[in-house]
Design a protein around this motif. Sequence first.
Motif, PDB file in Angstrom:
ATOM      1  N   LEU A 164       0.832  -1.204   0.000  1.00  0.00           N
ATOM      2  CA  LEU A 164       0.000   0.000   0.000  1.00  0.00           C
ATOM      3  C   LEU A 164       0.869   1.258   0.000  1.00  0.00           C
ATOM      4  O   LEU A 164       0.590   2.222  -0.723  1.00  0.00           O
ATOM      5  N   LEU A 165       1.909   1.250   0.794  1.00  0.00           N
ATOM      6  CA  LEU A 165       2.813   2.401   0.835  1.00  0.00           C
ATOM      7  C   LEU A 165       3.506   2.586  -0.517  1.00  0.00           C
ATOM      8  O   LEU A 165       3.630   3.714  -1.013  1.00  0.00           O
ATOM      9  N   ALA A 166       3.936   1.477  -1.131  1.00  0.00           N
ATOM     10  CA  ALA A 166       4.592   1.555  -2.443  1.00  0.00           C
ATOM     11  C   ALA A 166       3.642   2.091  -3.507  1.00  0.00           C
ATOM     12  O   ALA A 166       4.074   2.718  -4.481  1.00  0.00           O
ATOM     13  N   PRO A 171       0.695   7.635   4.677  1.00  0.00           N
ATOM     14  CA  PRO A 171       0.765   7.112   6.047  1.00  0.00           C
ATOM     15  C   PRO A 171       0.266   8.088   7.109  1.00  0.00           C
ATOM     16  O   PRO A 171      -0.091   7.676   8.208  1.00  0.00           O
ATOM     17  N   LYS A 172       0.232   9.379   6.785  1.00  0.00           N
ATOM     18  CA  LYS A 172      -0.197  10.360   7.788  1.00  0.00           C
ATOM     19  C   LYS A 172      -1.712  10.512   7.878  1.00  0.00           C
ATOM     20  O   LYS A 172      -2.205  11.247   8.739  1.00  0.00           O
ATOM     21  N   LEU A 173      -2.457   9.817   6.990  1.00  0.00           N
ATOM     22  CA  LEU A 173      -3.917   9.875   7.088  1.00  0.00           C
ATOM     23  C   LEU A 173      -4.339   9.164   8.373  1.00  0.00           C
ATOM     24  O   LEU A 173      -4.115   7.965   8.548  1.00  0.00           O
ATOM     25  N   ALA A 174      -4.957   9.905   9.284  1.00  0.00           N
ATOM     26  CA  ALA A 174      -5.345   9.354  10.580  1.00  0.00           C
ATOM     27  C   ALA A 174      -6.787   8.876  10.558  1.00  0.00           C
ATOM     28  O   ALA A 174      -7.560   9.205   9.659  1.00  0.00           O
ATOM     29  N   GLU A 177     -10.372   9.495  15.026  1.00  0.00           N
ATOM     30  CA  GLU A 177      -9.934  10.011  16.327  1.00  0.00           C
ATOM     31  C   GLU A 177      -8.544  10.631  16.255  1.00  0.00           C
ATOM     32  O   GLU A 177      -7.951  10.971  17.281  1.00  0.00           O
ATOM     33  N   GLY A 178      -8.030  10.760  15.031  1.00  0.00           N
ATOM     34  CA  GLY A 178      -6.733  11.403  14.856  1.00  0.00           C
ATOM     35  C   GLY A 178      -5.534  10.502  15.073  1.00  0.00           C
ATOM     36  O   GLY A 178      -4.409  10.979  15.187  1.00  0.00           O
ATOM     37  N   VAL A 179      -5.760   9.182  15.126  1.00  0.00           N
ATOM     38  CA  VAL A 179      -4.666   8.234  15.366  1.00  0.00           C
ATOM     39  C   VAL A 179      -4.177   7.689  14.025  1.00  0.00           C
ATOM     40  O   VAL A 179      -4.960   7.199  13.219  1.00  0.00           O
ATOM     41  N   THR A 180      -2.889   7.789  13.787  1.00  0.00           N
ATOM     42  CA  THR A 180      -2.308   7.332  12.525  1.00  0.00           C
ATOM     43  C   THR A 180      -2.047   5.829  12.541  1.00  0.00           C
ATOM     44  O   THR A 180      -2.067   5.182  13.593  1.00  0.00           O
ATOM     45  N   ALA A 181      -1.777   5.288  11.370  1.00  0.00           N
ATOM     46  CA  ALA A 181      -1.465   3.861  11.257  1.00  0.00           C
ATOM     47  C   ALA A 181      -0.213   3.514  12.076  1.00  0.00           C
ATOM     48  O   ALA A 181      -0.177   2.466  12.733  1.00  0.00           O
ATOM     49  N   ARG A 182       0.768   4.373  12.041  1.00  0.00           N
ATOM     50  CA  ARG A 182       1.998   4.102  12.816  1.00  0.00           C
ATOM     51  C   ARG A 182       1.702   4.051  14.303  1.00  0.00           C
ATOM     52  O   ARG A 182       2.190   3.158  15.018  1.00  0.00           O
ATOM     53  N   ALA A 183       0.884   4.978  14.780  1.00  0.00           N
ATOM     54  CA  ALA A 183       0.541   4.991  16.208  1.00  0.00           C
ATOM     55  C   ALA A 183      -0.214   3.720  16.586  1.00  0.00           C
ATOM     56  O   ALA A 183       0.026   3.123  17.647  1.00  0.00           O
ATOM     57  N   HIS A 184      -1.129   3.291  15.710  1.00  0.00           N
ATOM     58  CA  HIS A 184      -1.842   2.042  15.977  1.00  0.00           C
ATOM     59  C   HIS A 184      -0.872   0.865  16.000  1.00  0.00           C
ATOM     60  O   HIS A 184      -0.979  -0.023  16.862  1.00  0.00           O
ATOM     61  N   ALA A 185       0.078   0.843  15.055  1.00  0.00           N
ATOM     62  CA  ALA A 185       1.053  -0.250  15.003  1.00  0.00           C
ATOM     63  C   ALA A 185       1.890  -0.291  16.275  1.00  0.00           C
ATOM     64  O   ALA A 185       2.147  -1.364  16.834  1.00  0.00           O
ATOM     65  N   LEU A 197       6.196   2.203   8.372  1.00  0.00           N
ATOM     66  CA  LEU A 197       5.480   3.480   8.377  1.00  0.00           C
ATOM     67  C   LEU A 197       6.401   4.637   8.730  1.00  0.00           C
ATOM     68  O   LEU A 197       6.291   5.726   8.193  1.00  0.00           O
ATOM     69  N   ALA A 198       7.358   4.374   9.610  1.00  0.00           N
ATOM     70  CA  ALA A 198       8.334   5.402   9.952  1.00  0.00           C
ATOM     71  C   ALA A 198       9.215   5.727   8.748  1.00  0.00           C
ATOM     72  O   ALA A 198       9.500   6.890   8.451  1.00  0.00           O
TER      73      ALA A 198
END
Length: 202
Positions: A164-166, A171-174, A177-185, A197-198
């Motif tokens: 998906l990233l490729a 990745p910054k789409l939250a 509740e404003g939580v990003t995919a990286r934060a969830h991971a 994601l980083a």
Amino acid sequence: MPGTQSPAALLLAAARTGDAENVRRALADGAGTEVRDEARRTPLLLAAQGDHVAAAEVLVAAGADPNAQDTRLESAWLATGVTGSVAMMRTLLPAGPDVTLRNRFGGIALIPASERGHVAYVEAALRETDMDVDHVNRLGWTALLEAVILGDGGAAHEEIVRLLLAAGARPKLADGEGVTARAHAERRGFAGMAALLAEAGE
């Protein structure tokens, strides 16, 4: 027995079980491709849900609509994202599926495929269709978010995040509740996903 059924009933039954020969017979006897069962499922939807490719090929050749939705807003095209069948996806492409069609959650086929870990389907769909990689469903989730939030953190979901990233997923789409995919991971302890994601700049 086929002889005791109406052509419409035979067509629905044959599509449900993947009996391509009886699909042909029912169509030849006058059954319409868009006949519905009690849940408003068409023969093509039944074939797609069962991954009966040969039956679906006959129906597509007869002009069946891949976008016809049932009472739960499922369609043959949307069902491919649930089953993850690349063969069925490719069978339906010549029928001109609406890749923006939404399921009952407001999502496109790419989202359930990402949630369920269907790597081959996600890869093929991203390469062979123009589905919106950043489509947001009614839950406020993209395919990327669903892969992280509802995935198990294993190799399949990690590969889907990579794909998906490729393909340009942001990745910054939250979420709502404003939580990003990286934060969830990170919250779920999915170190591999969080690292991907980083690296993608989130």
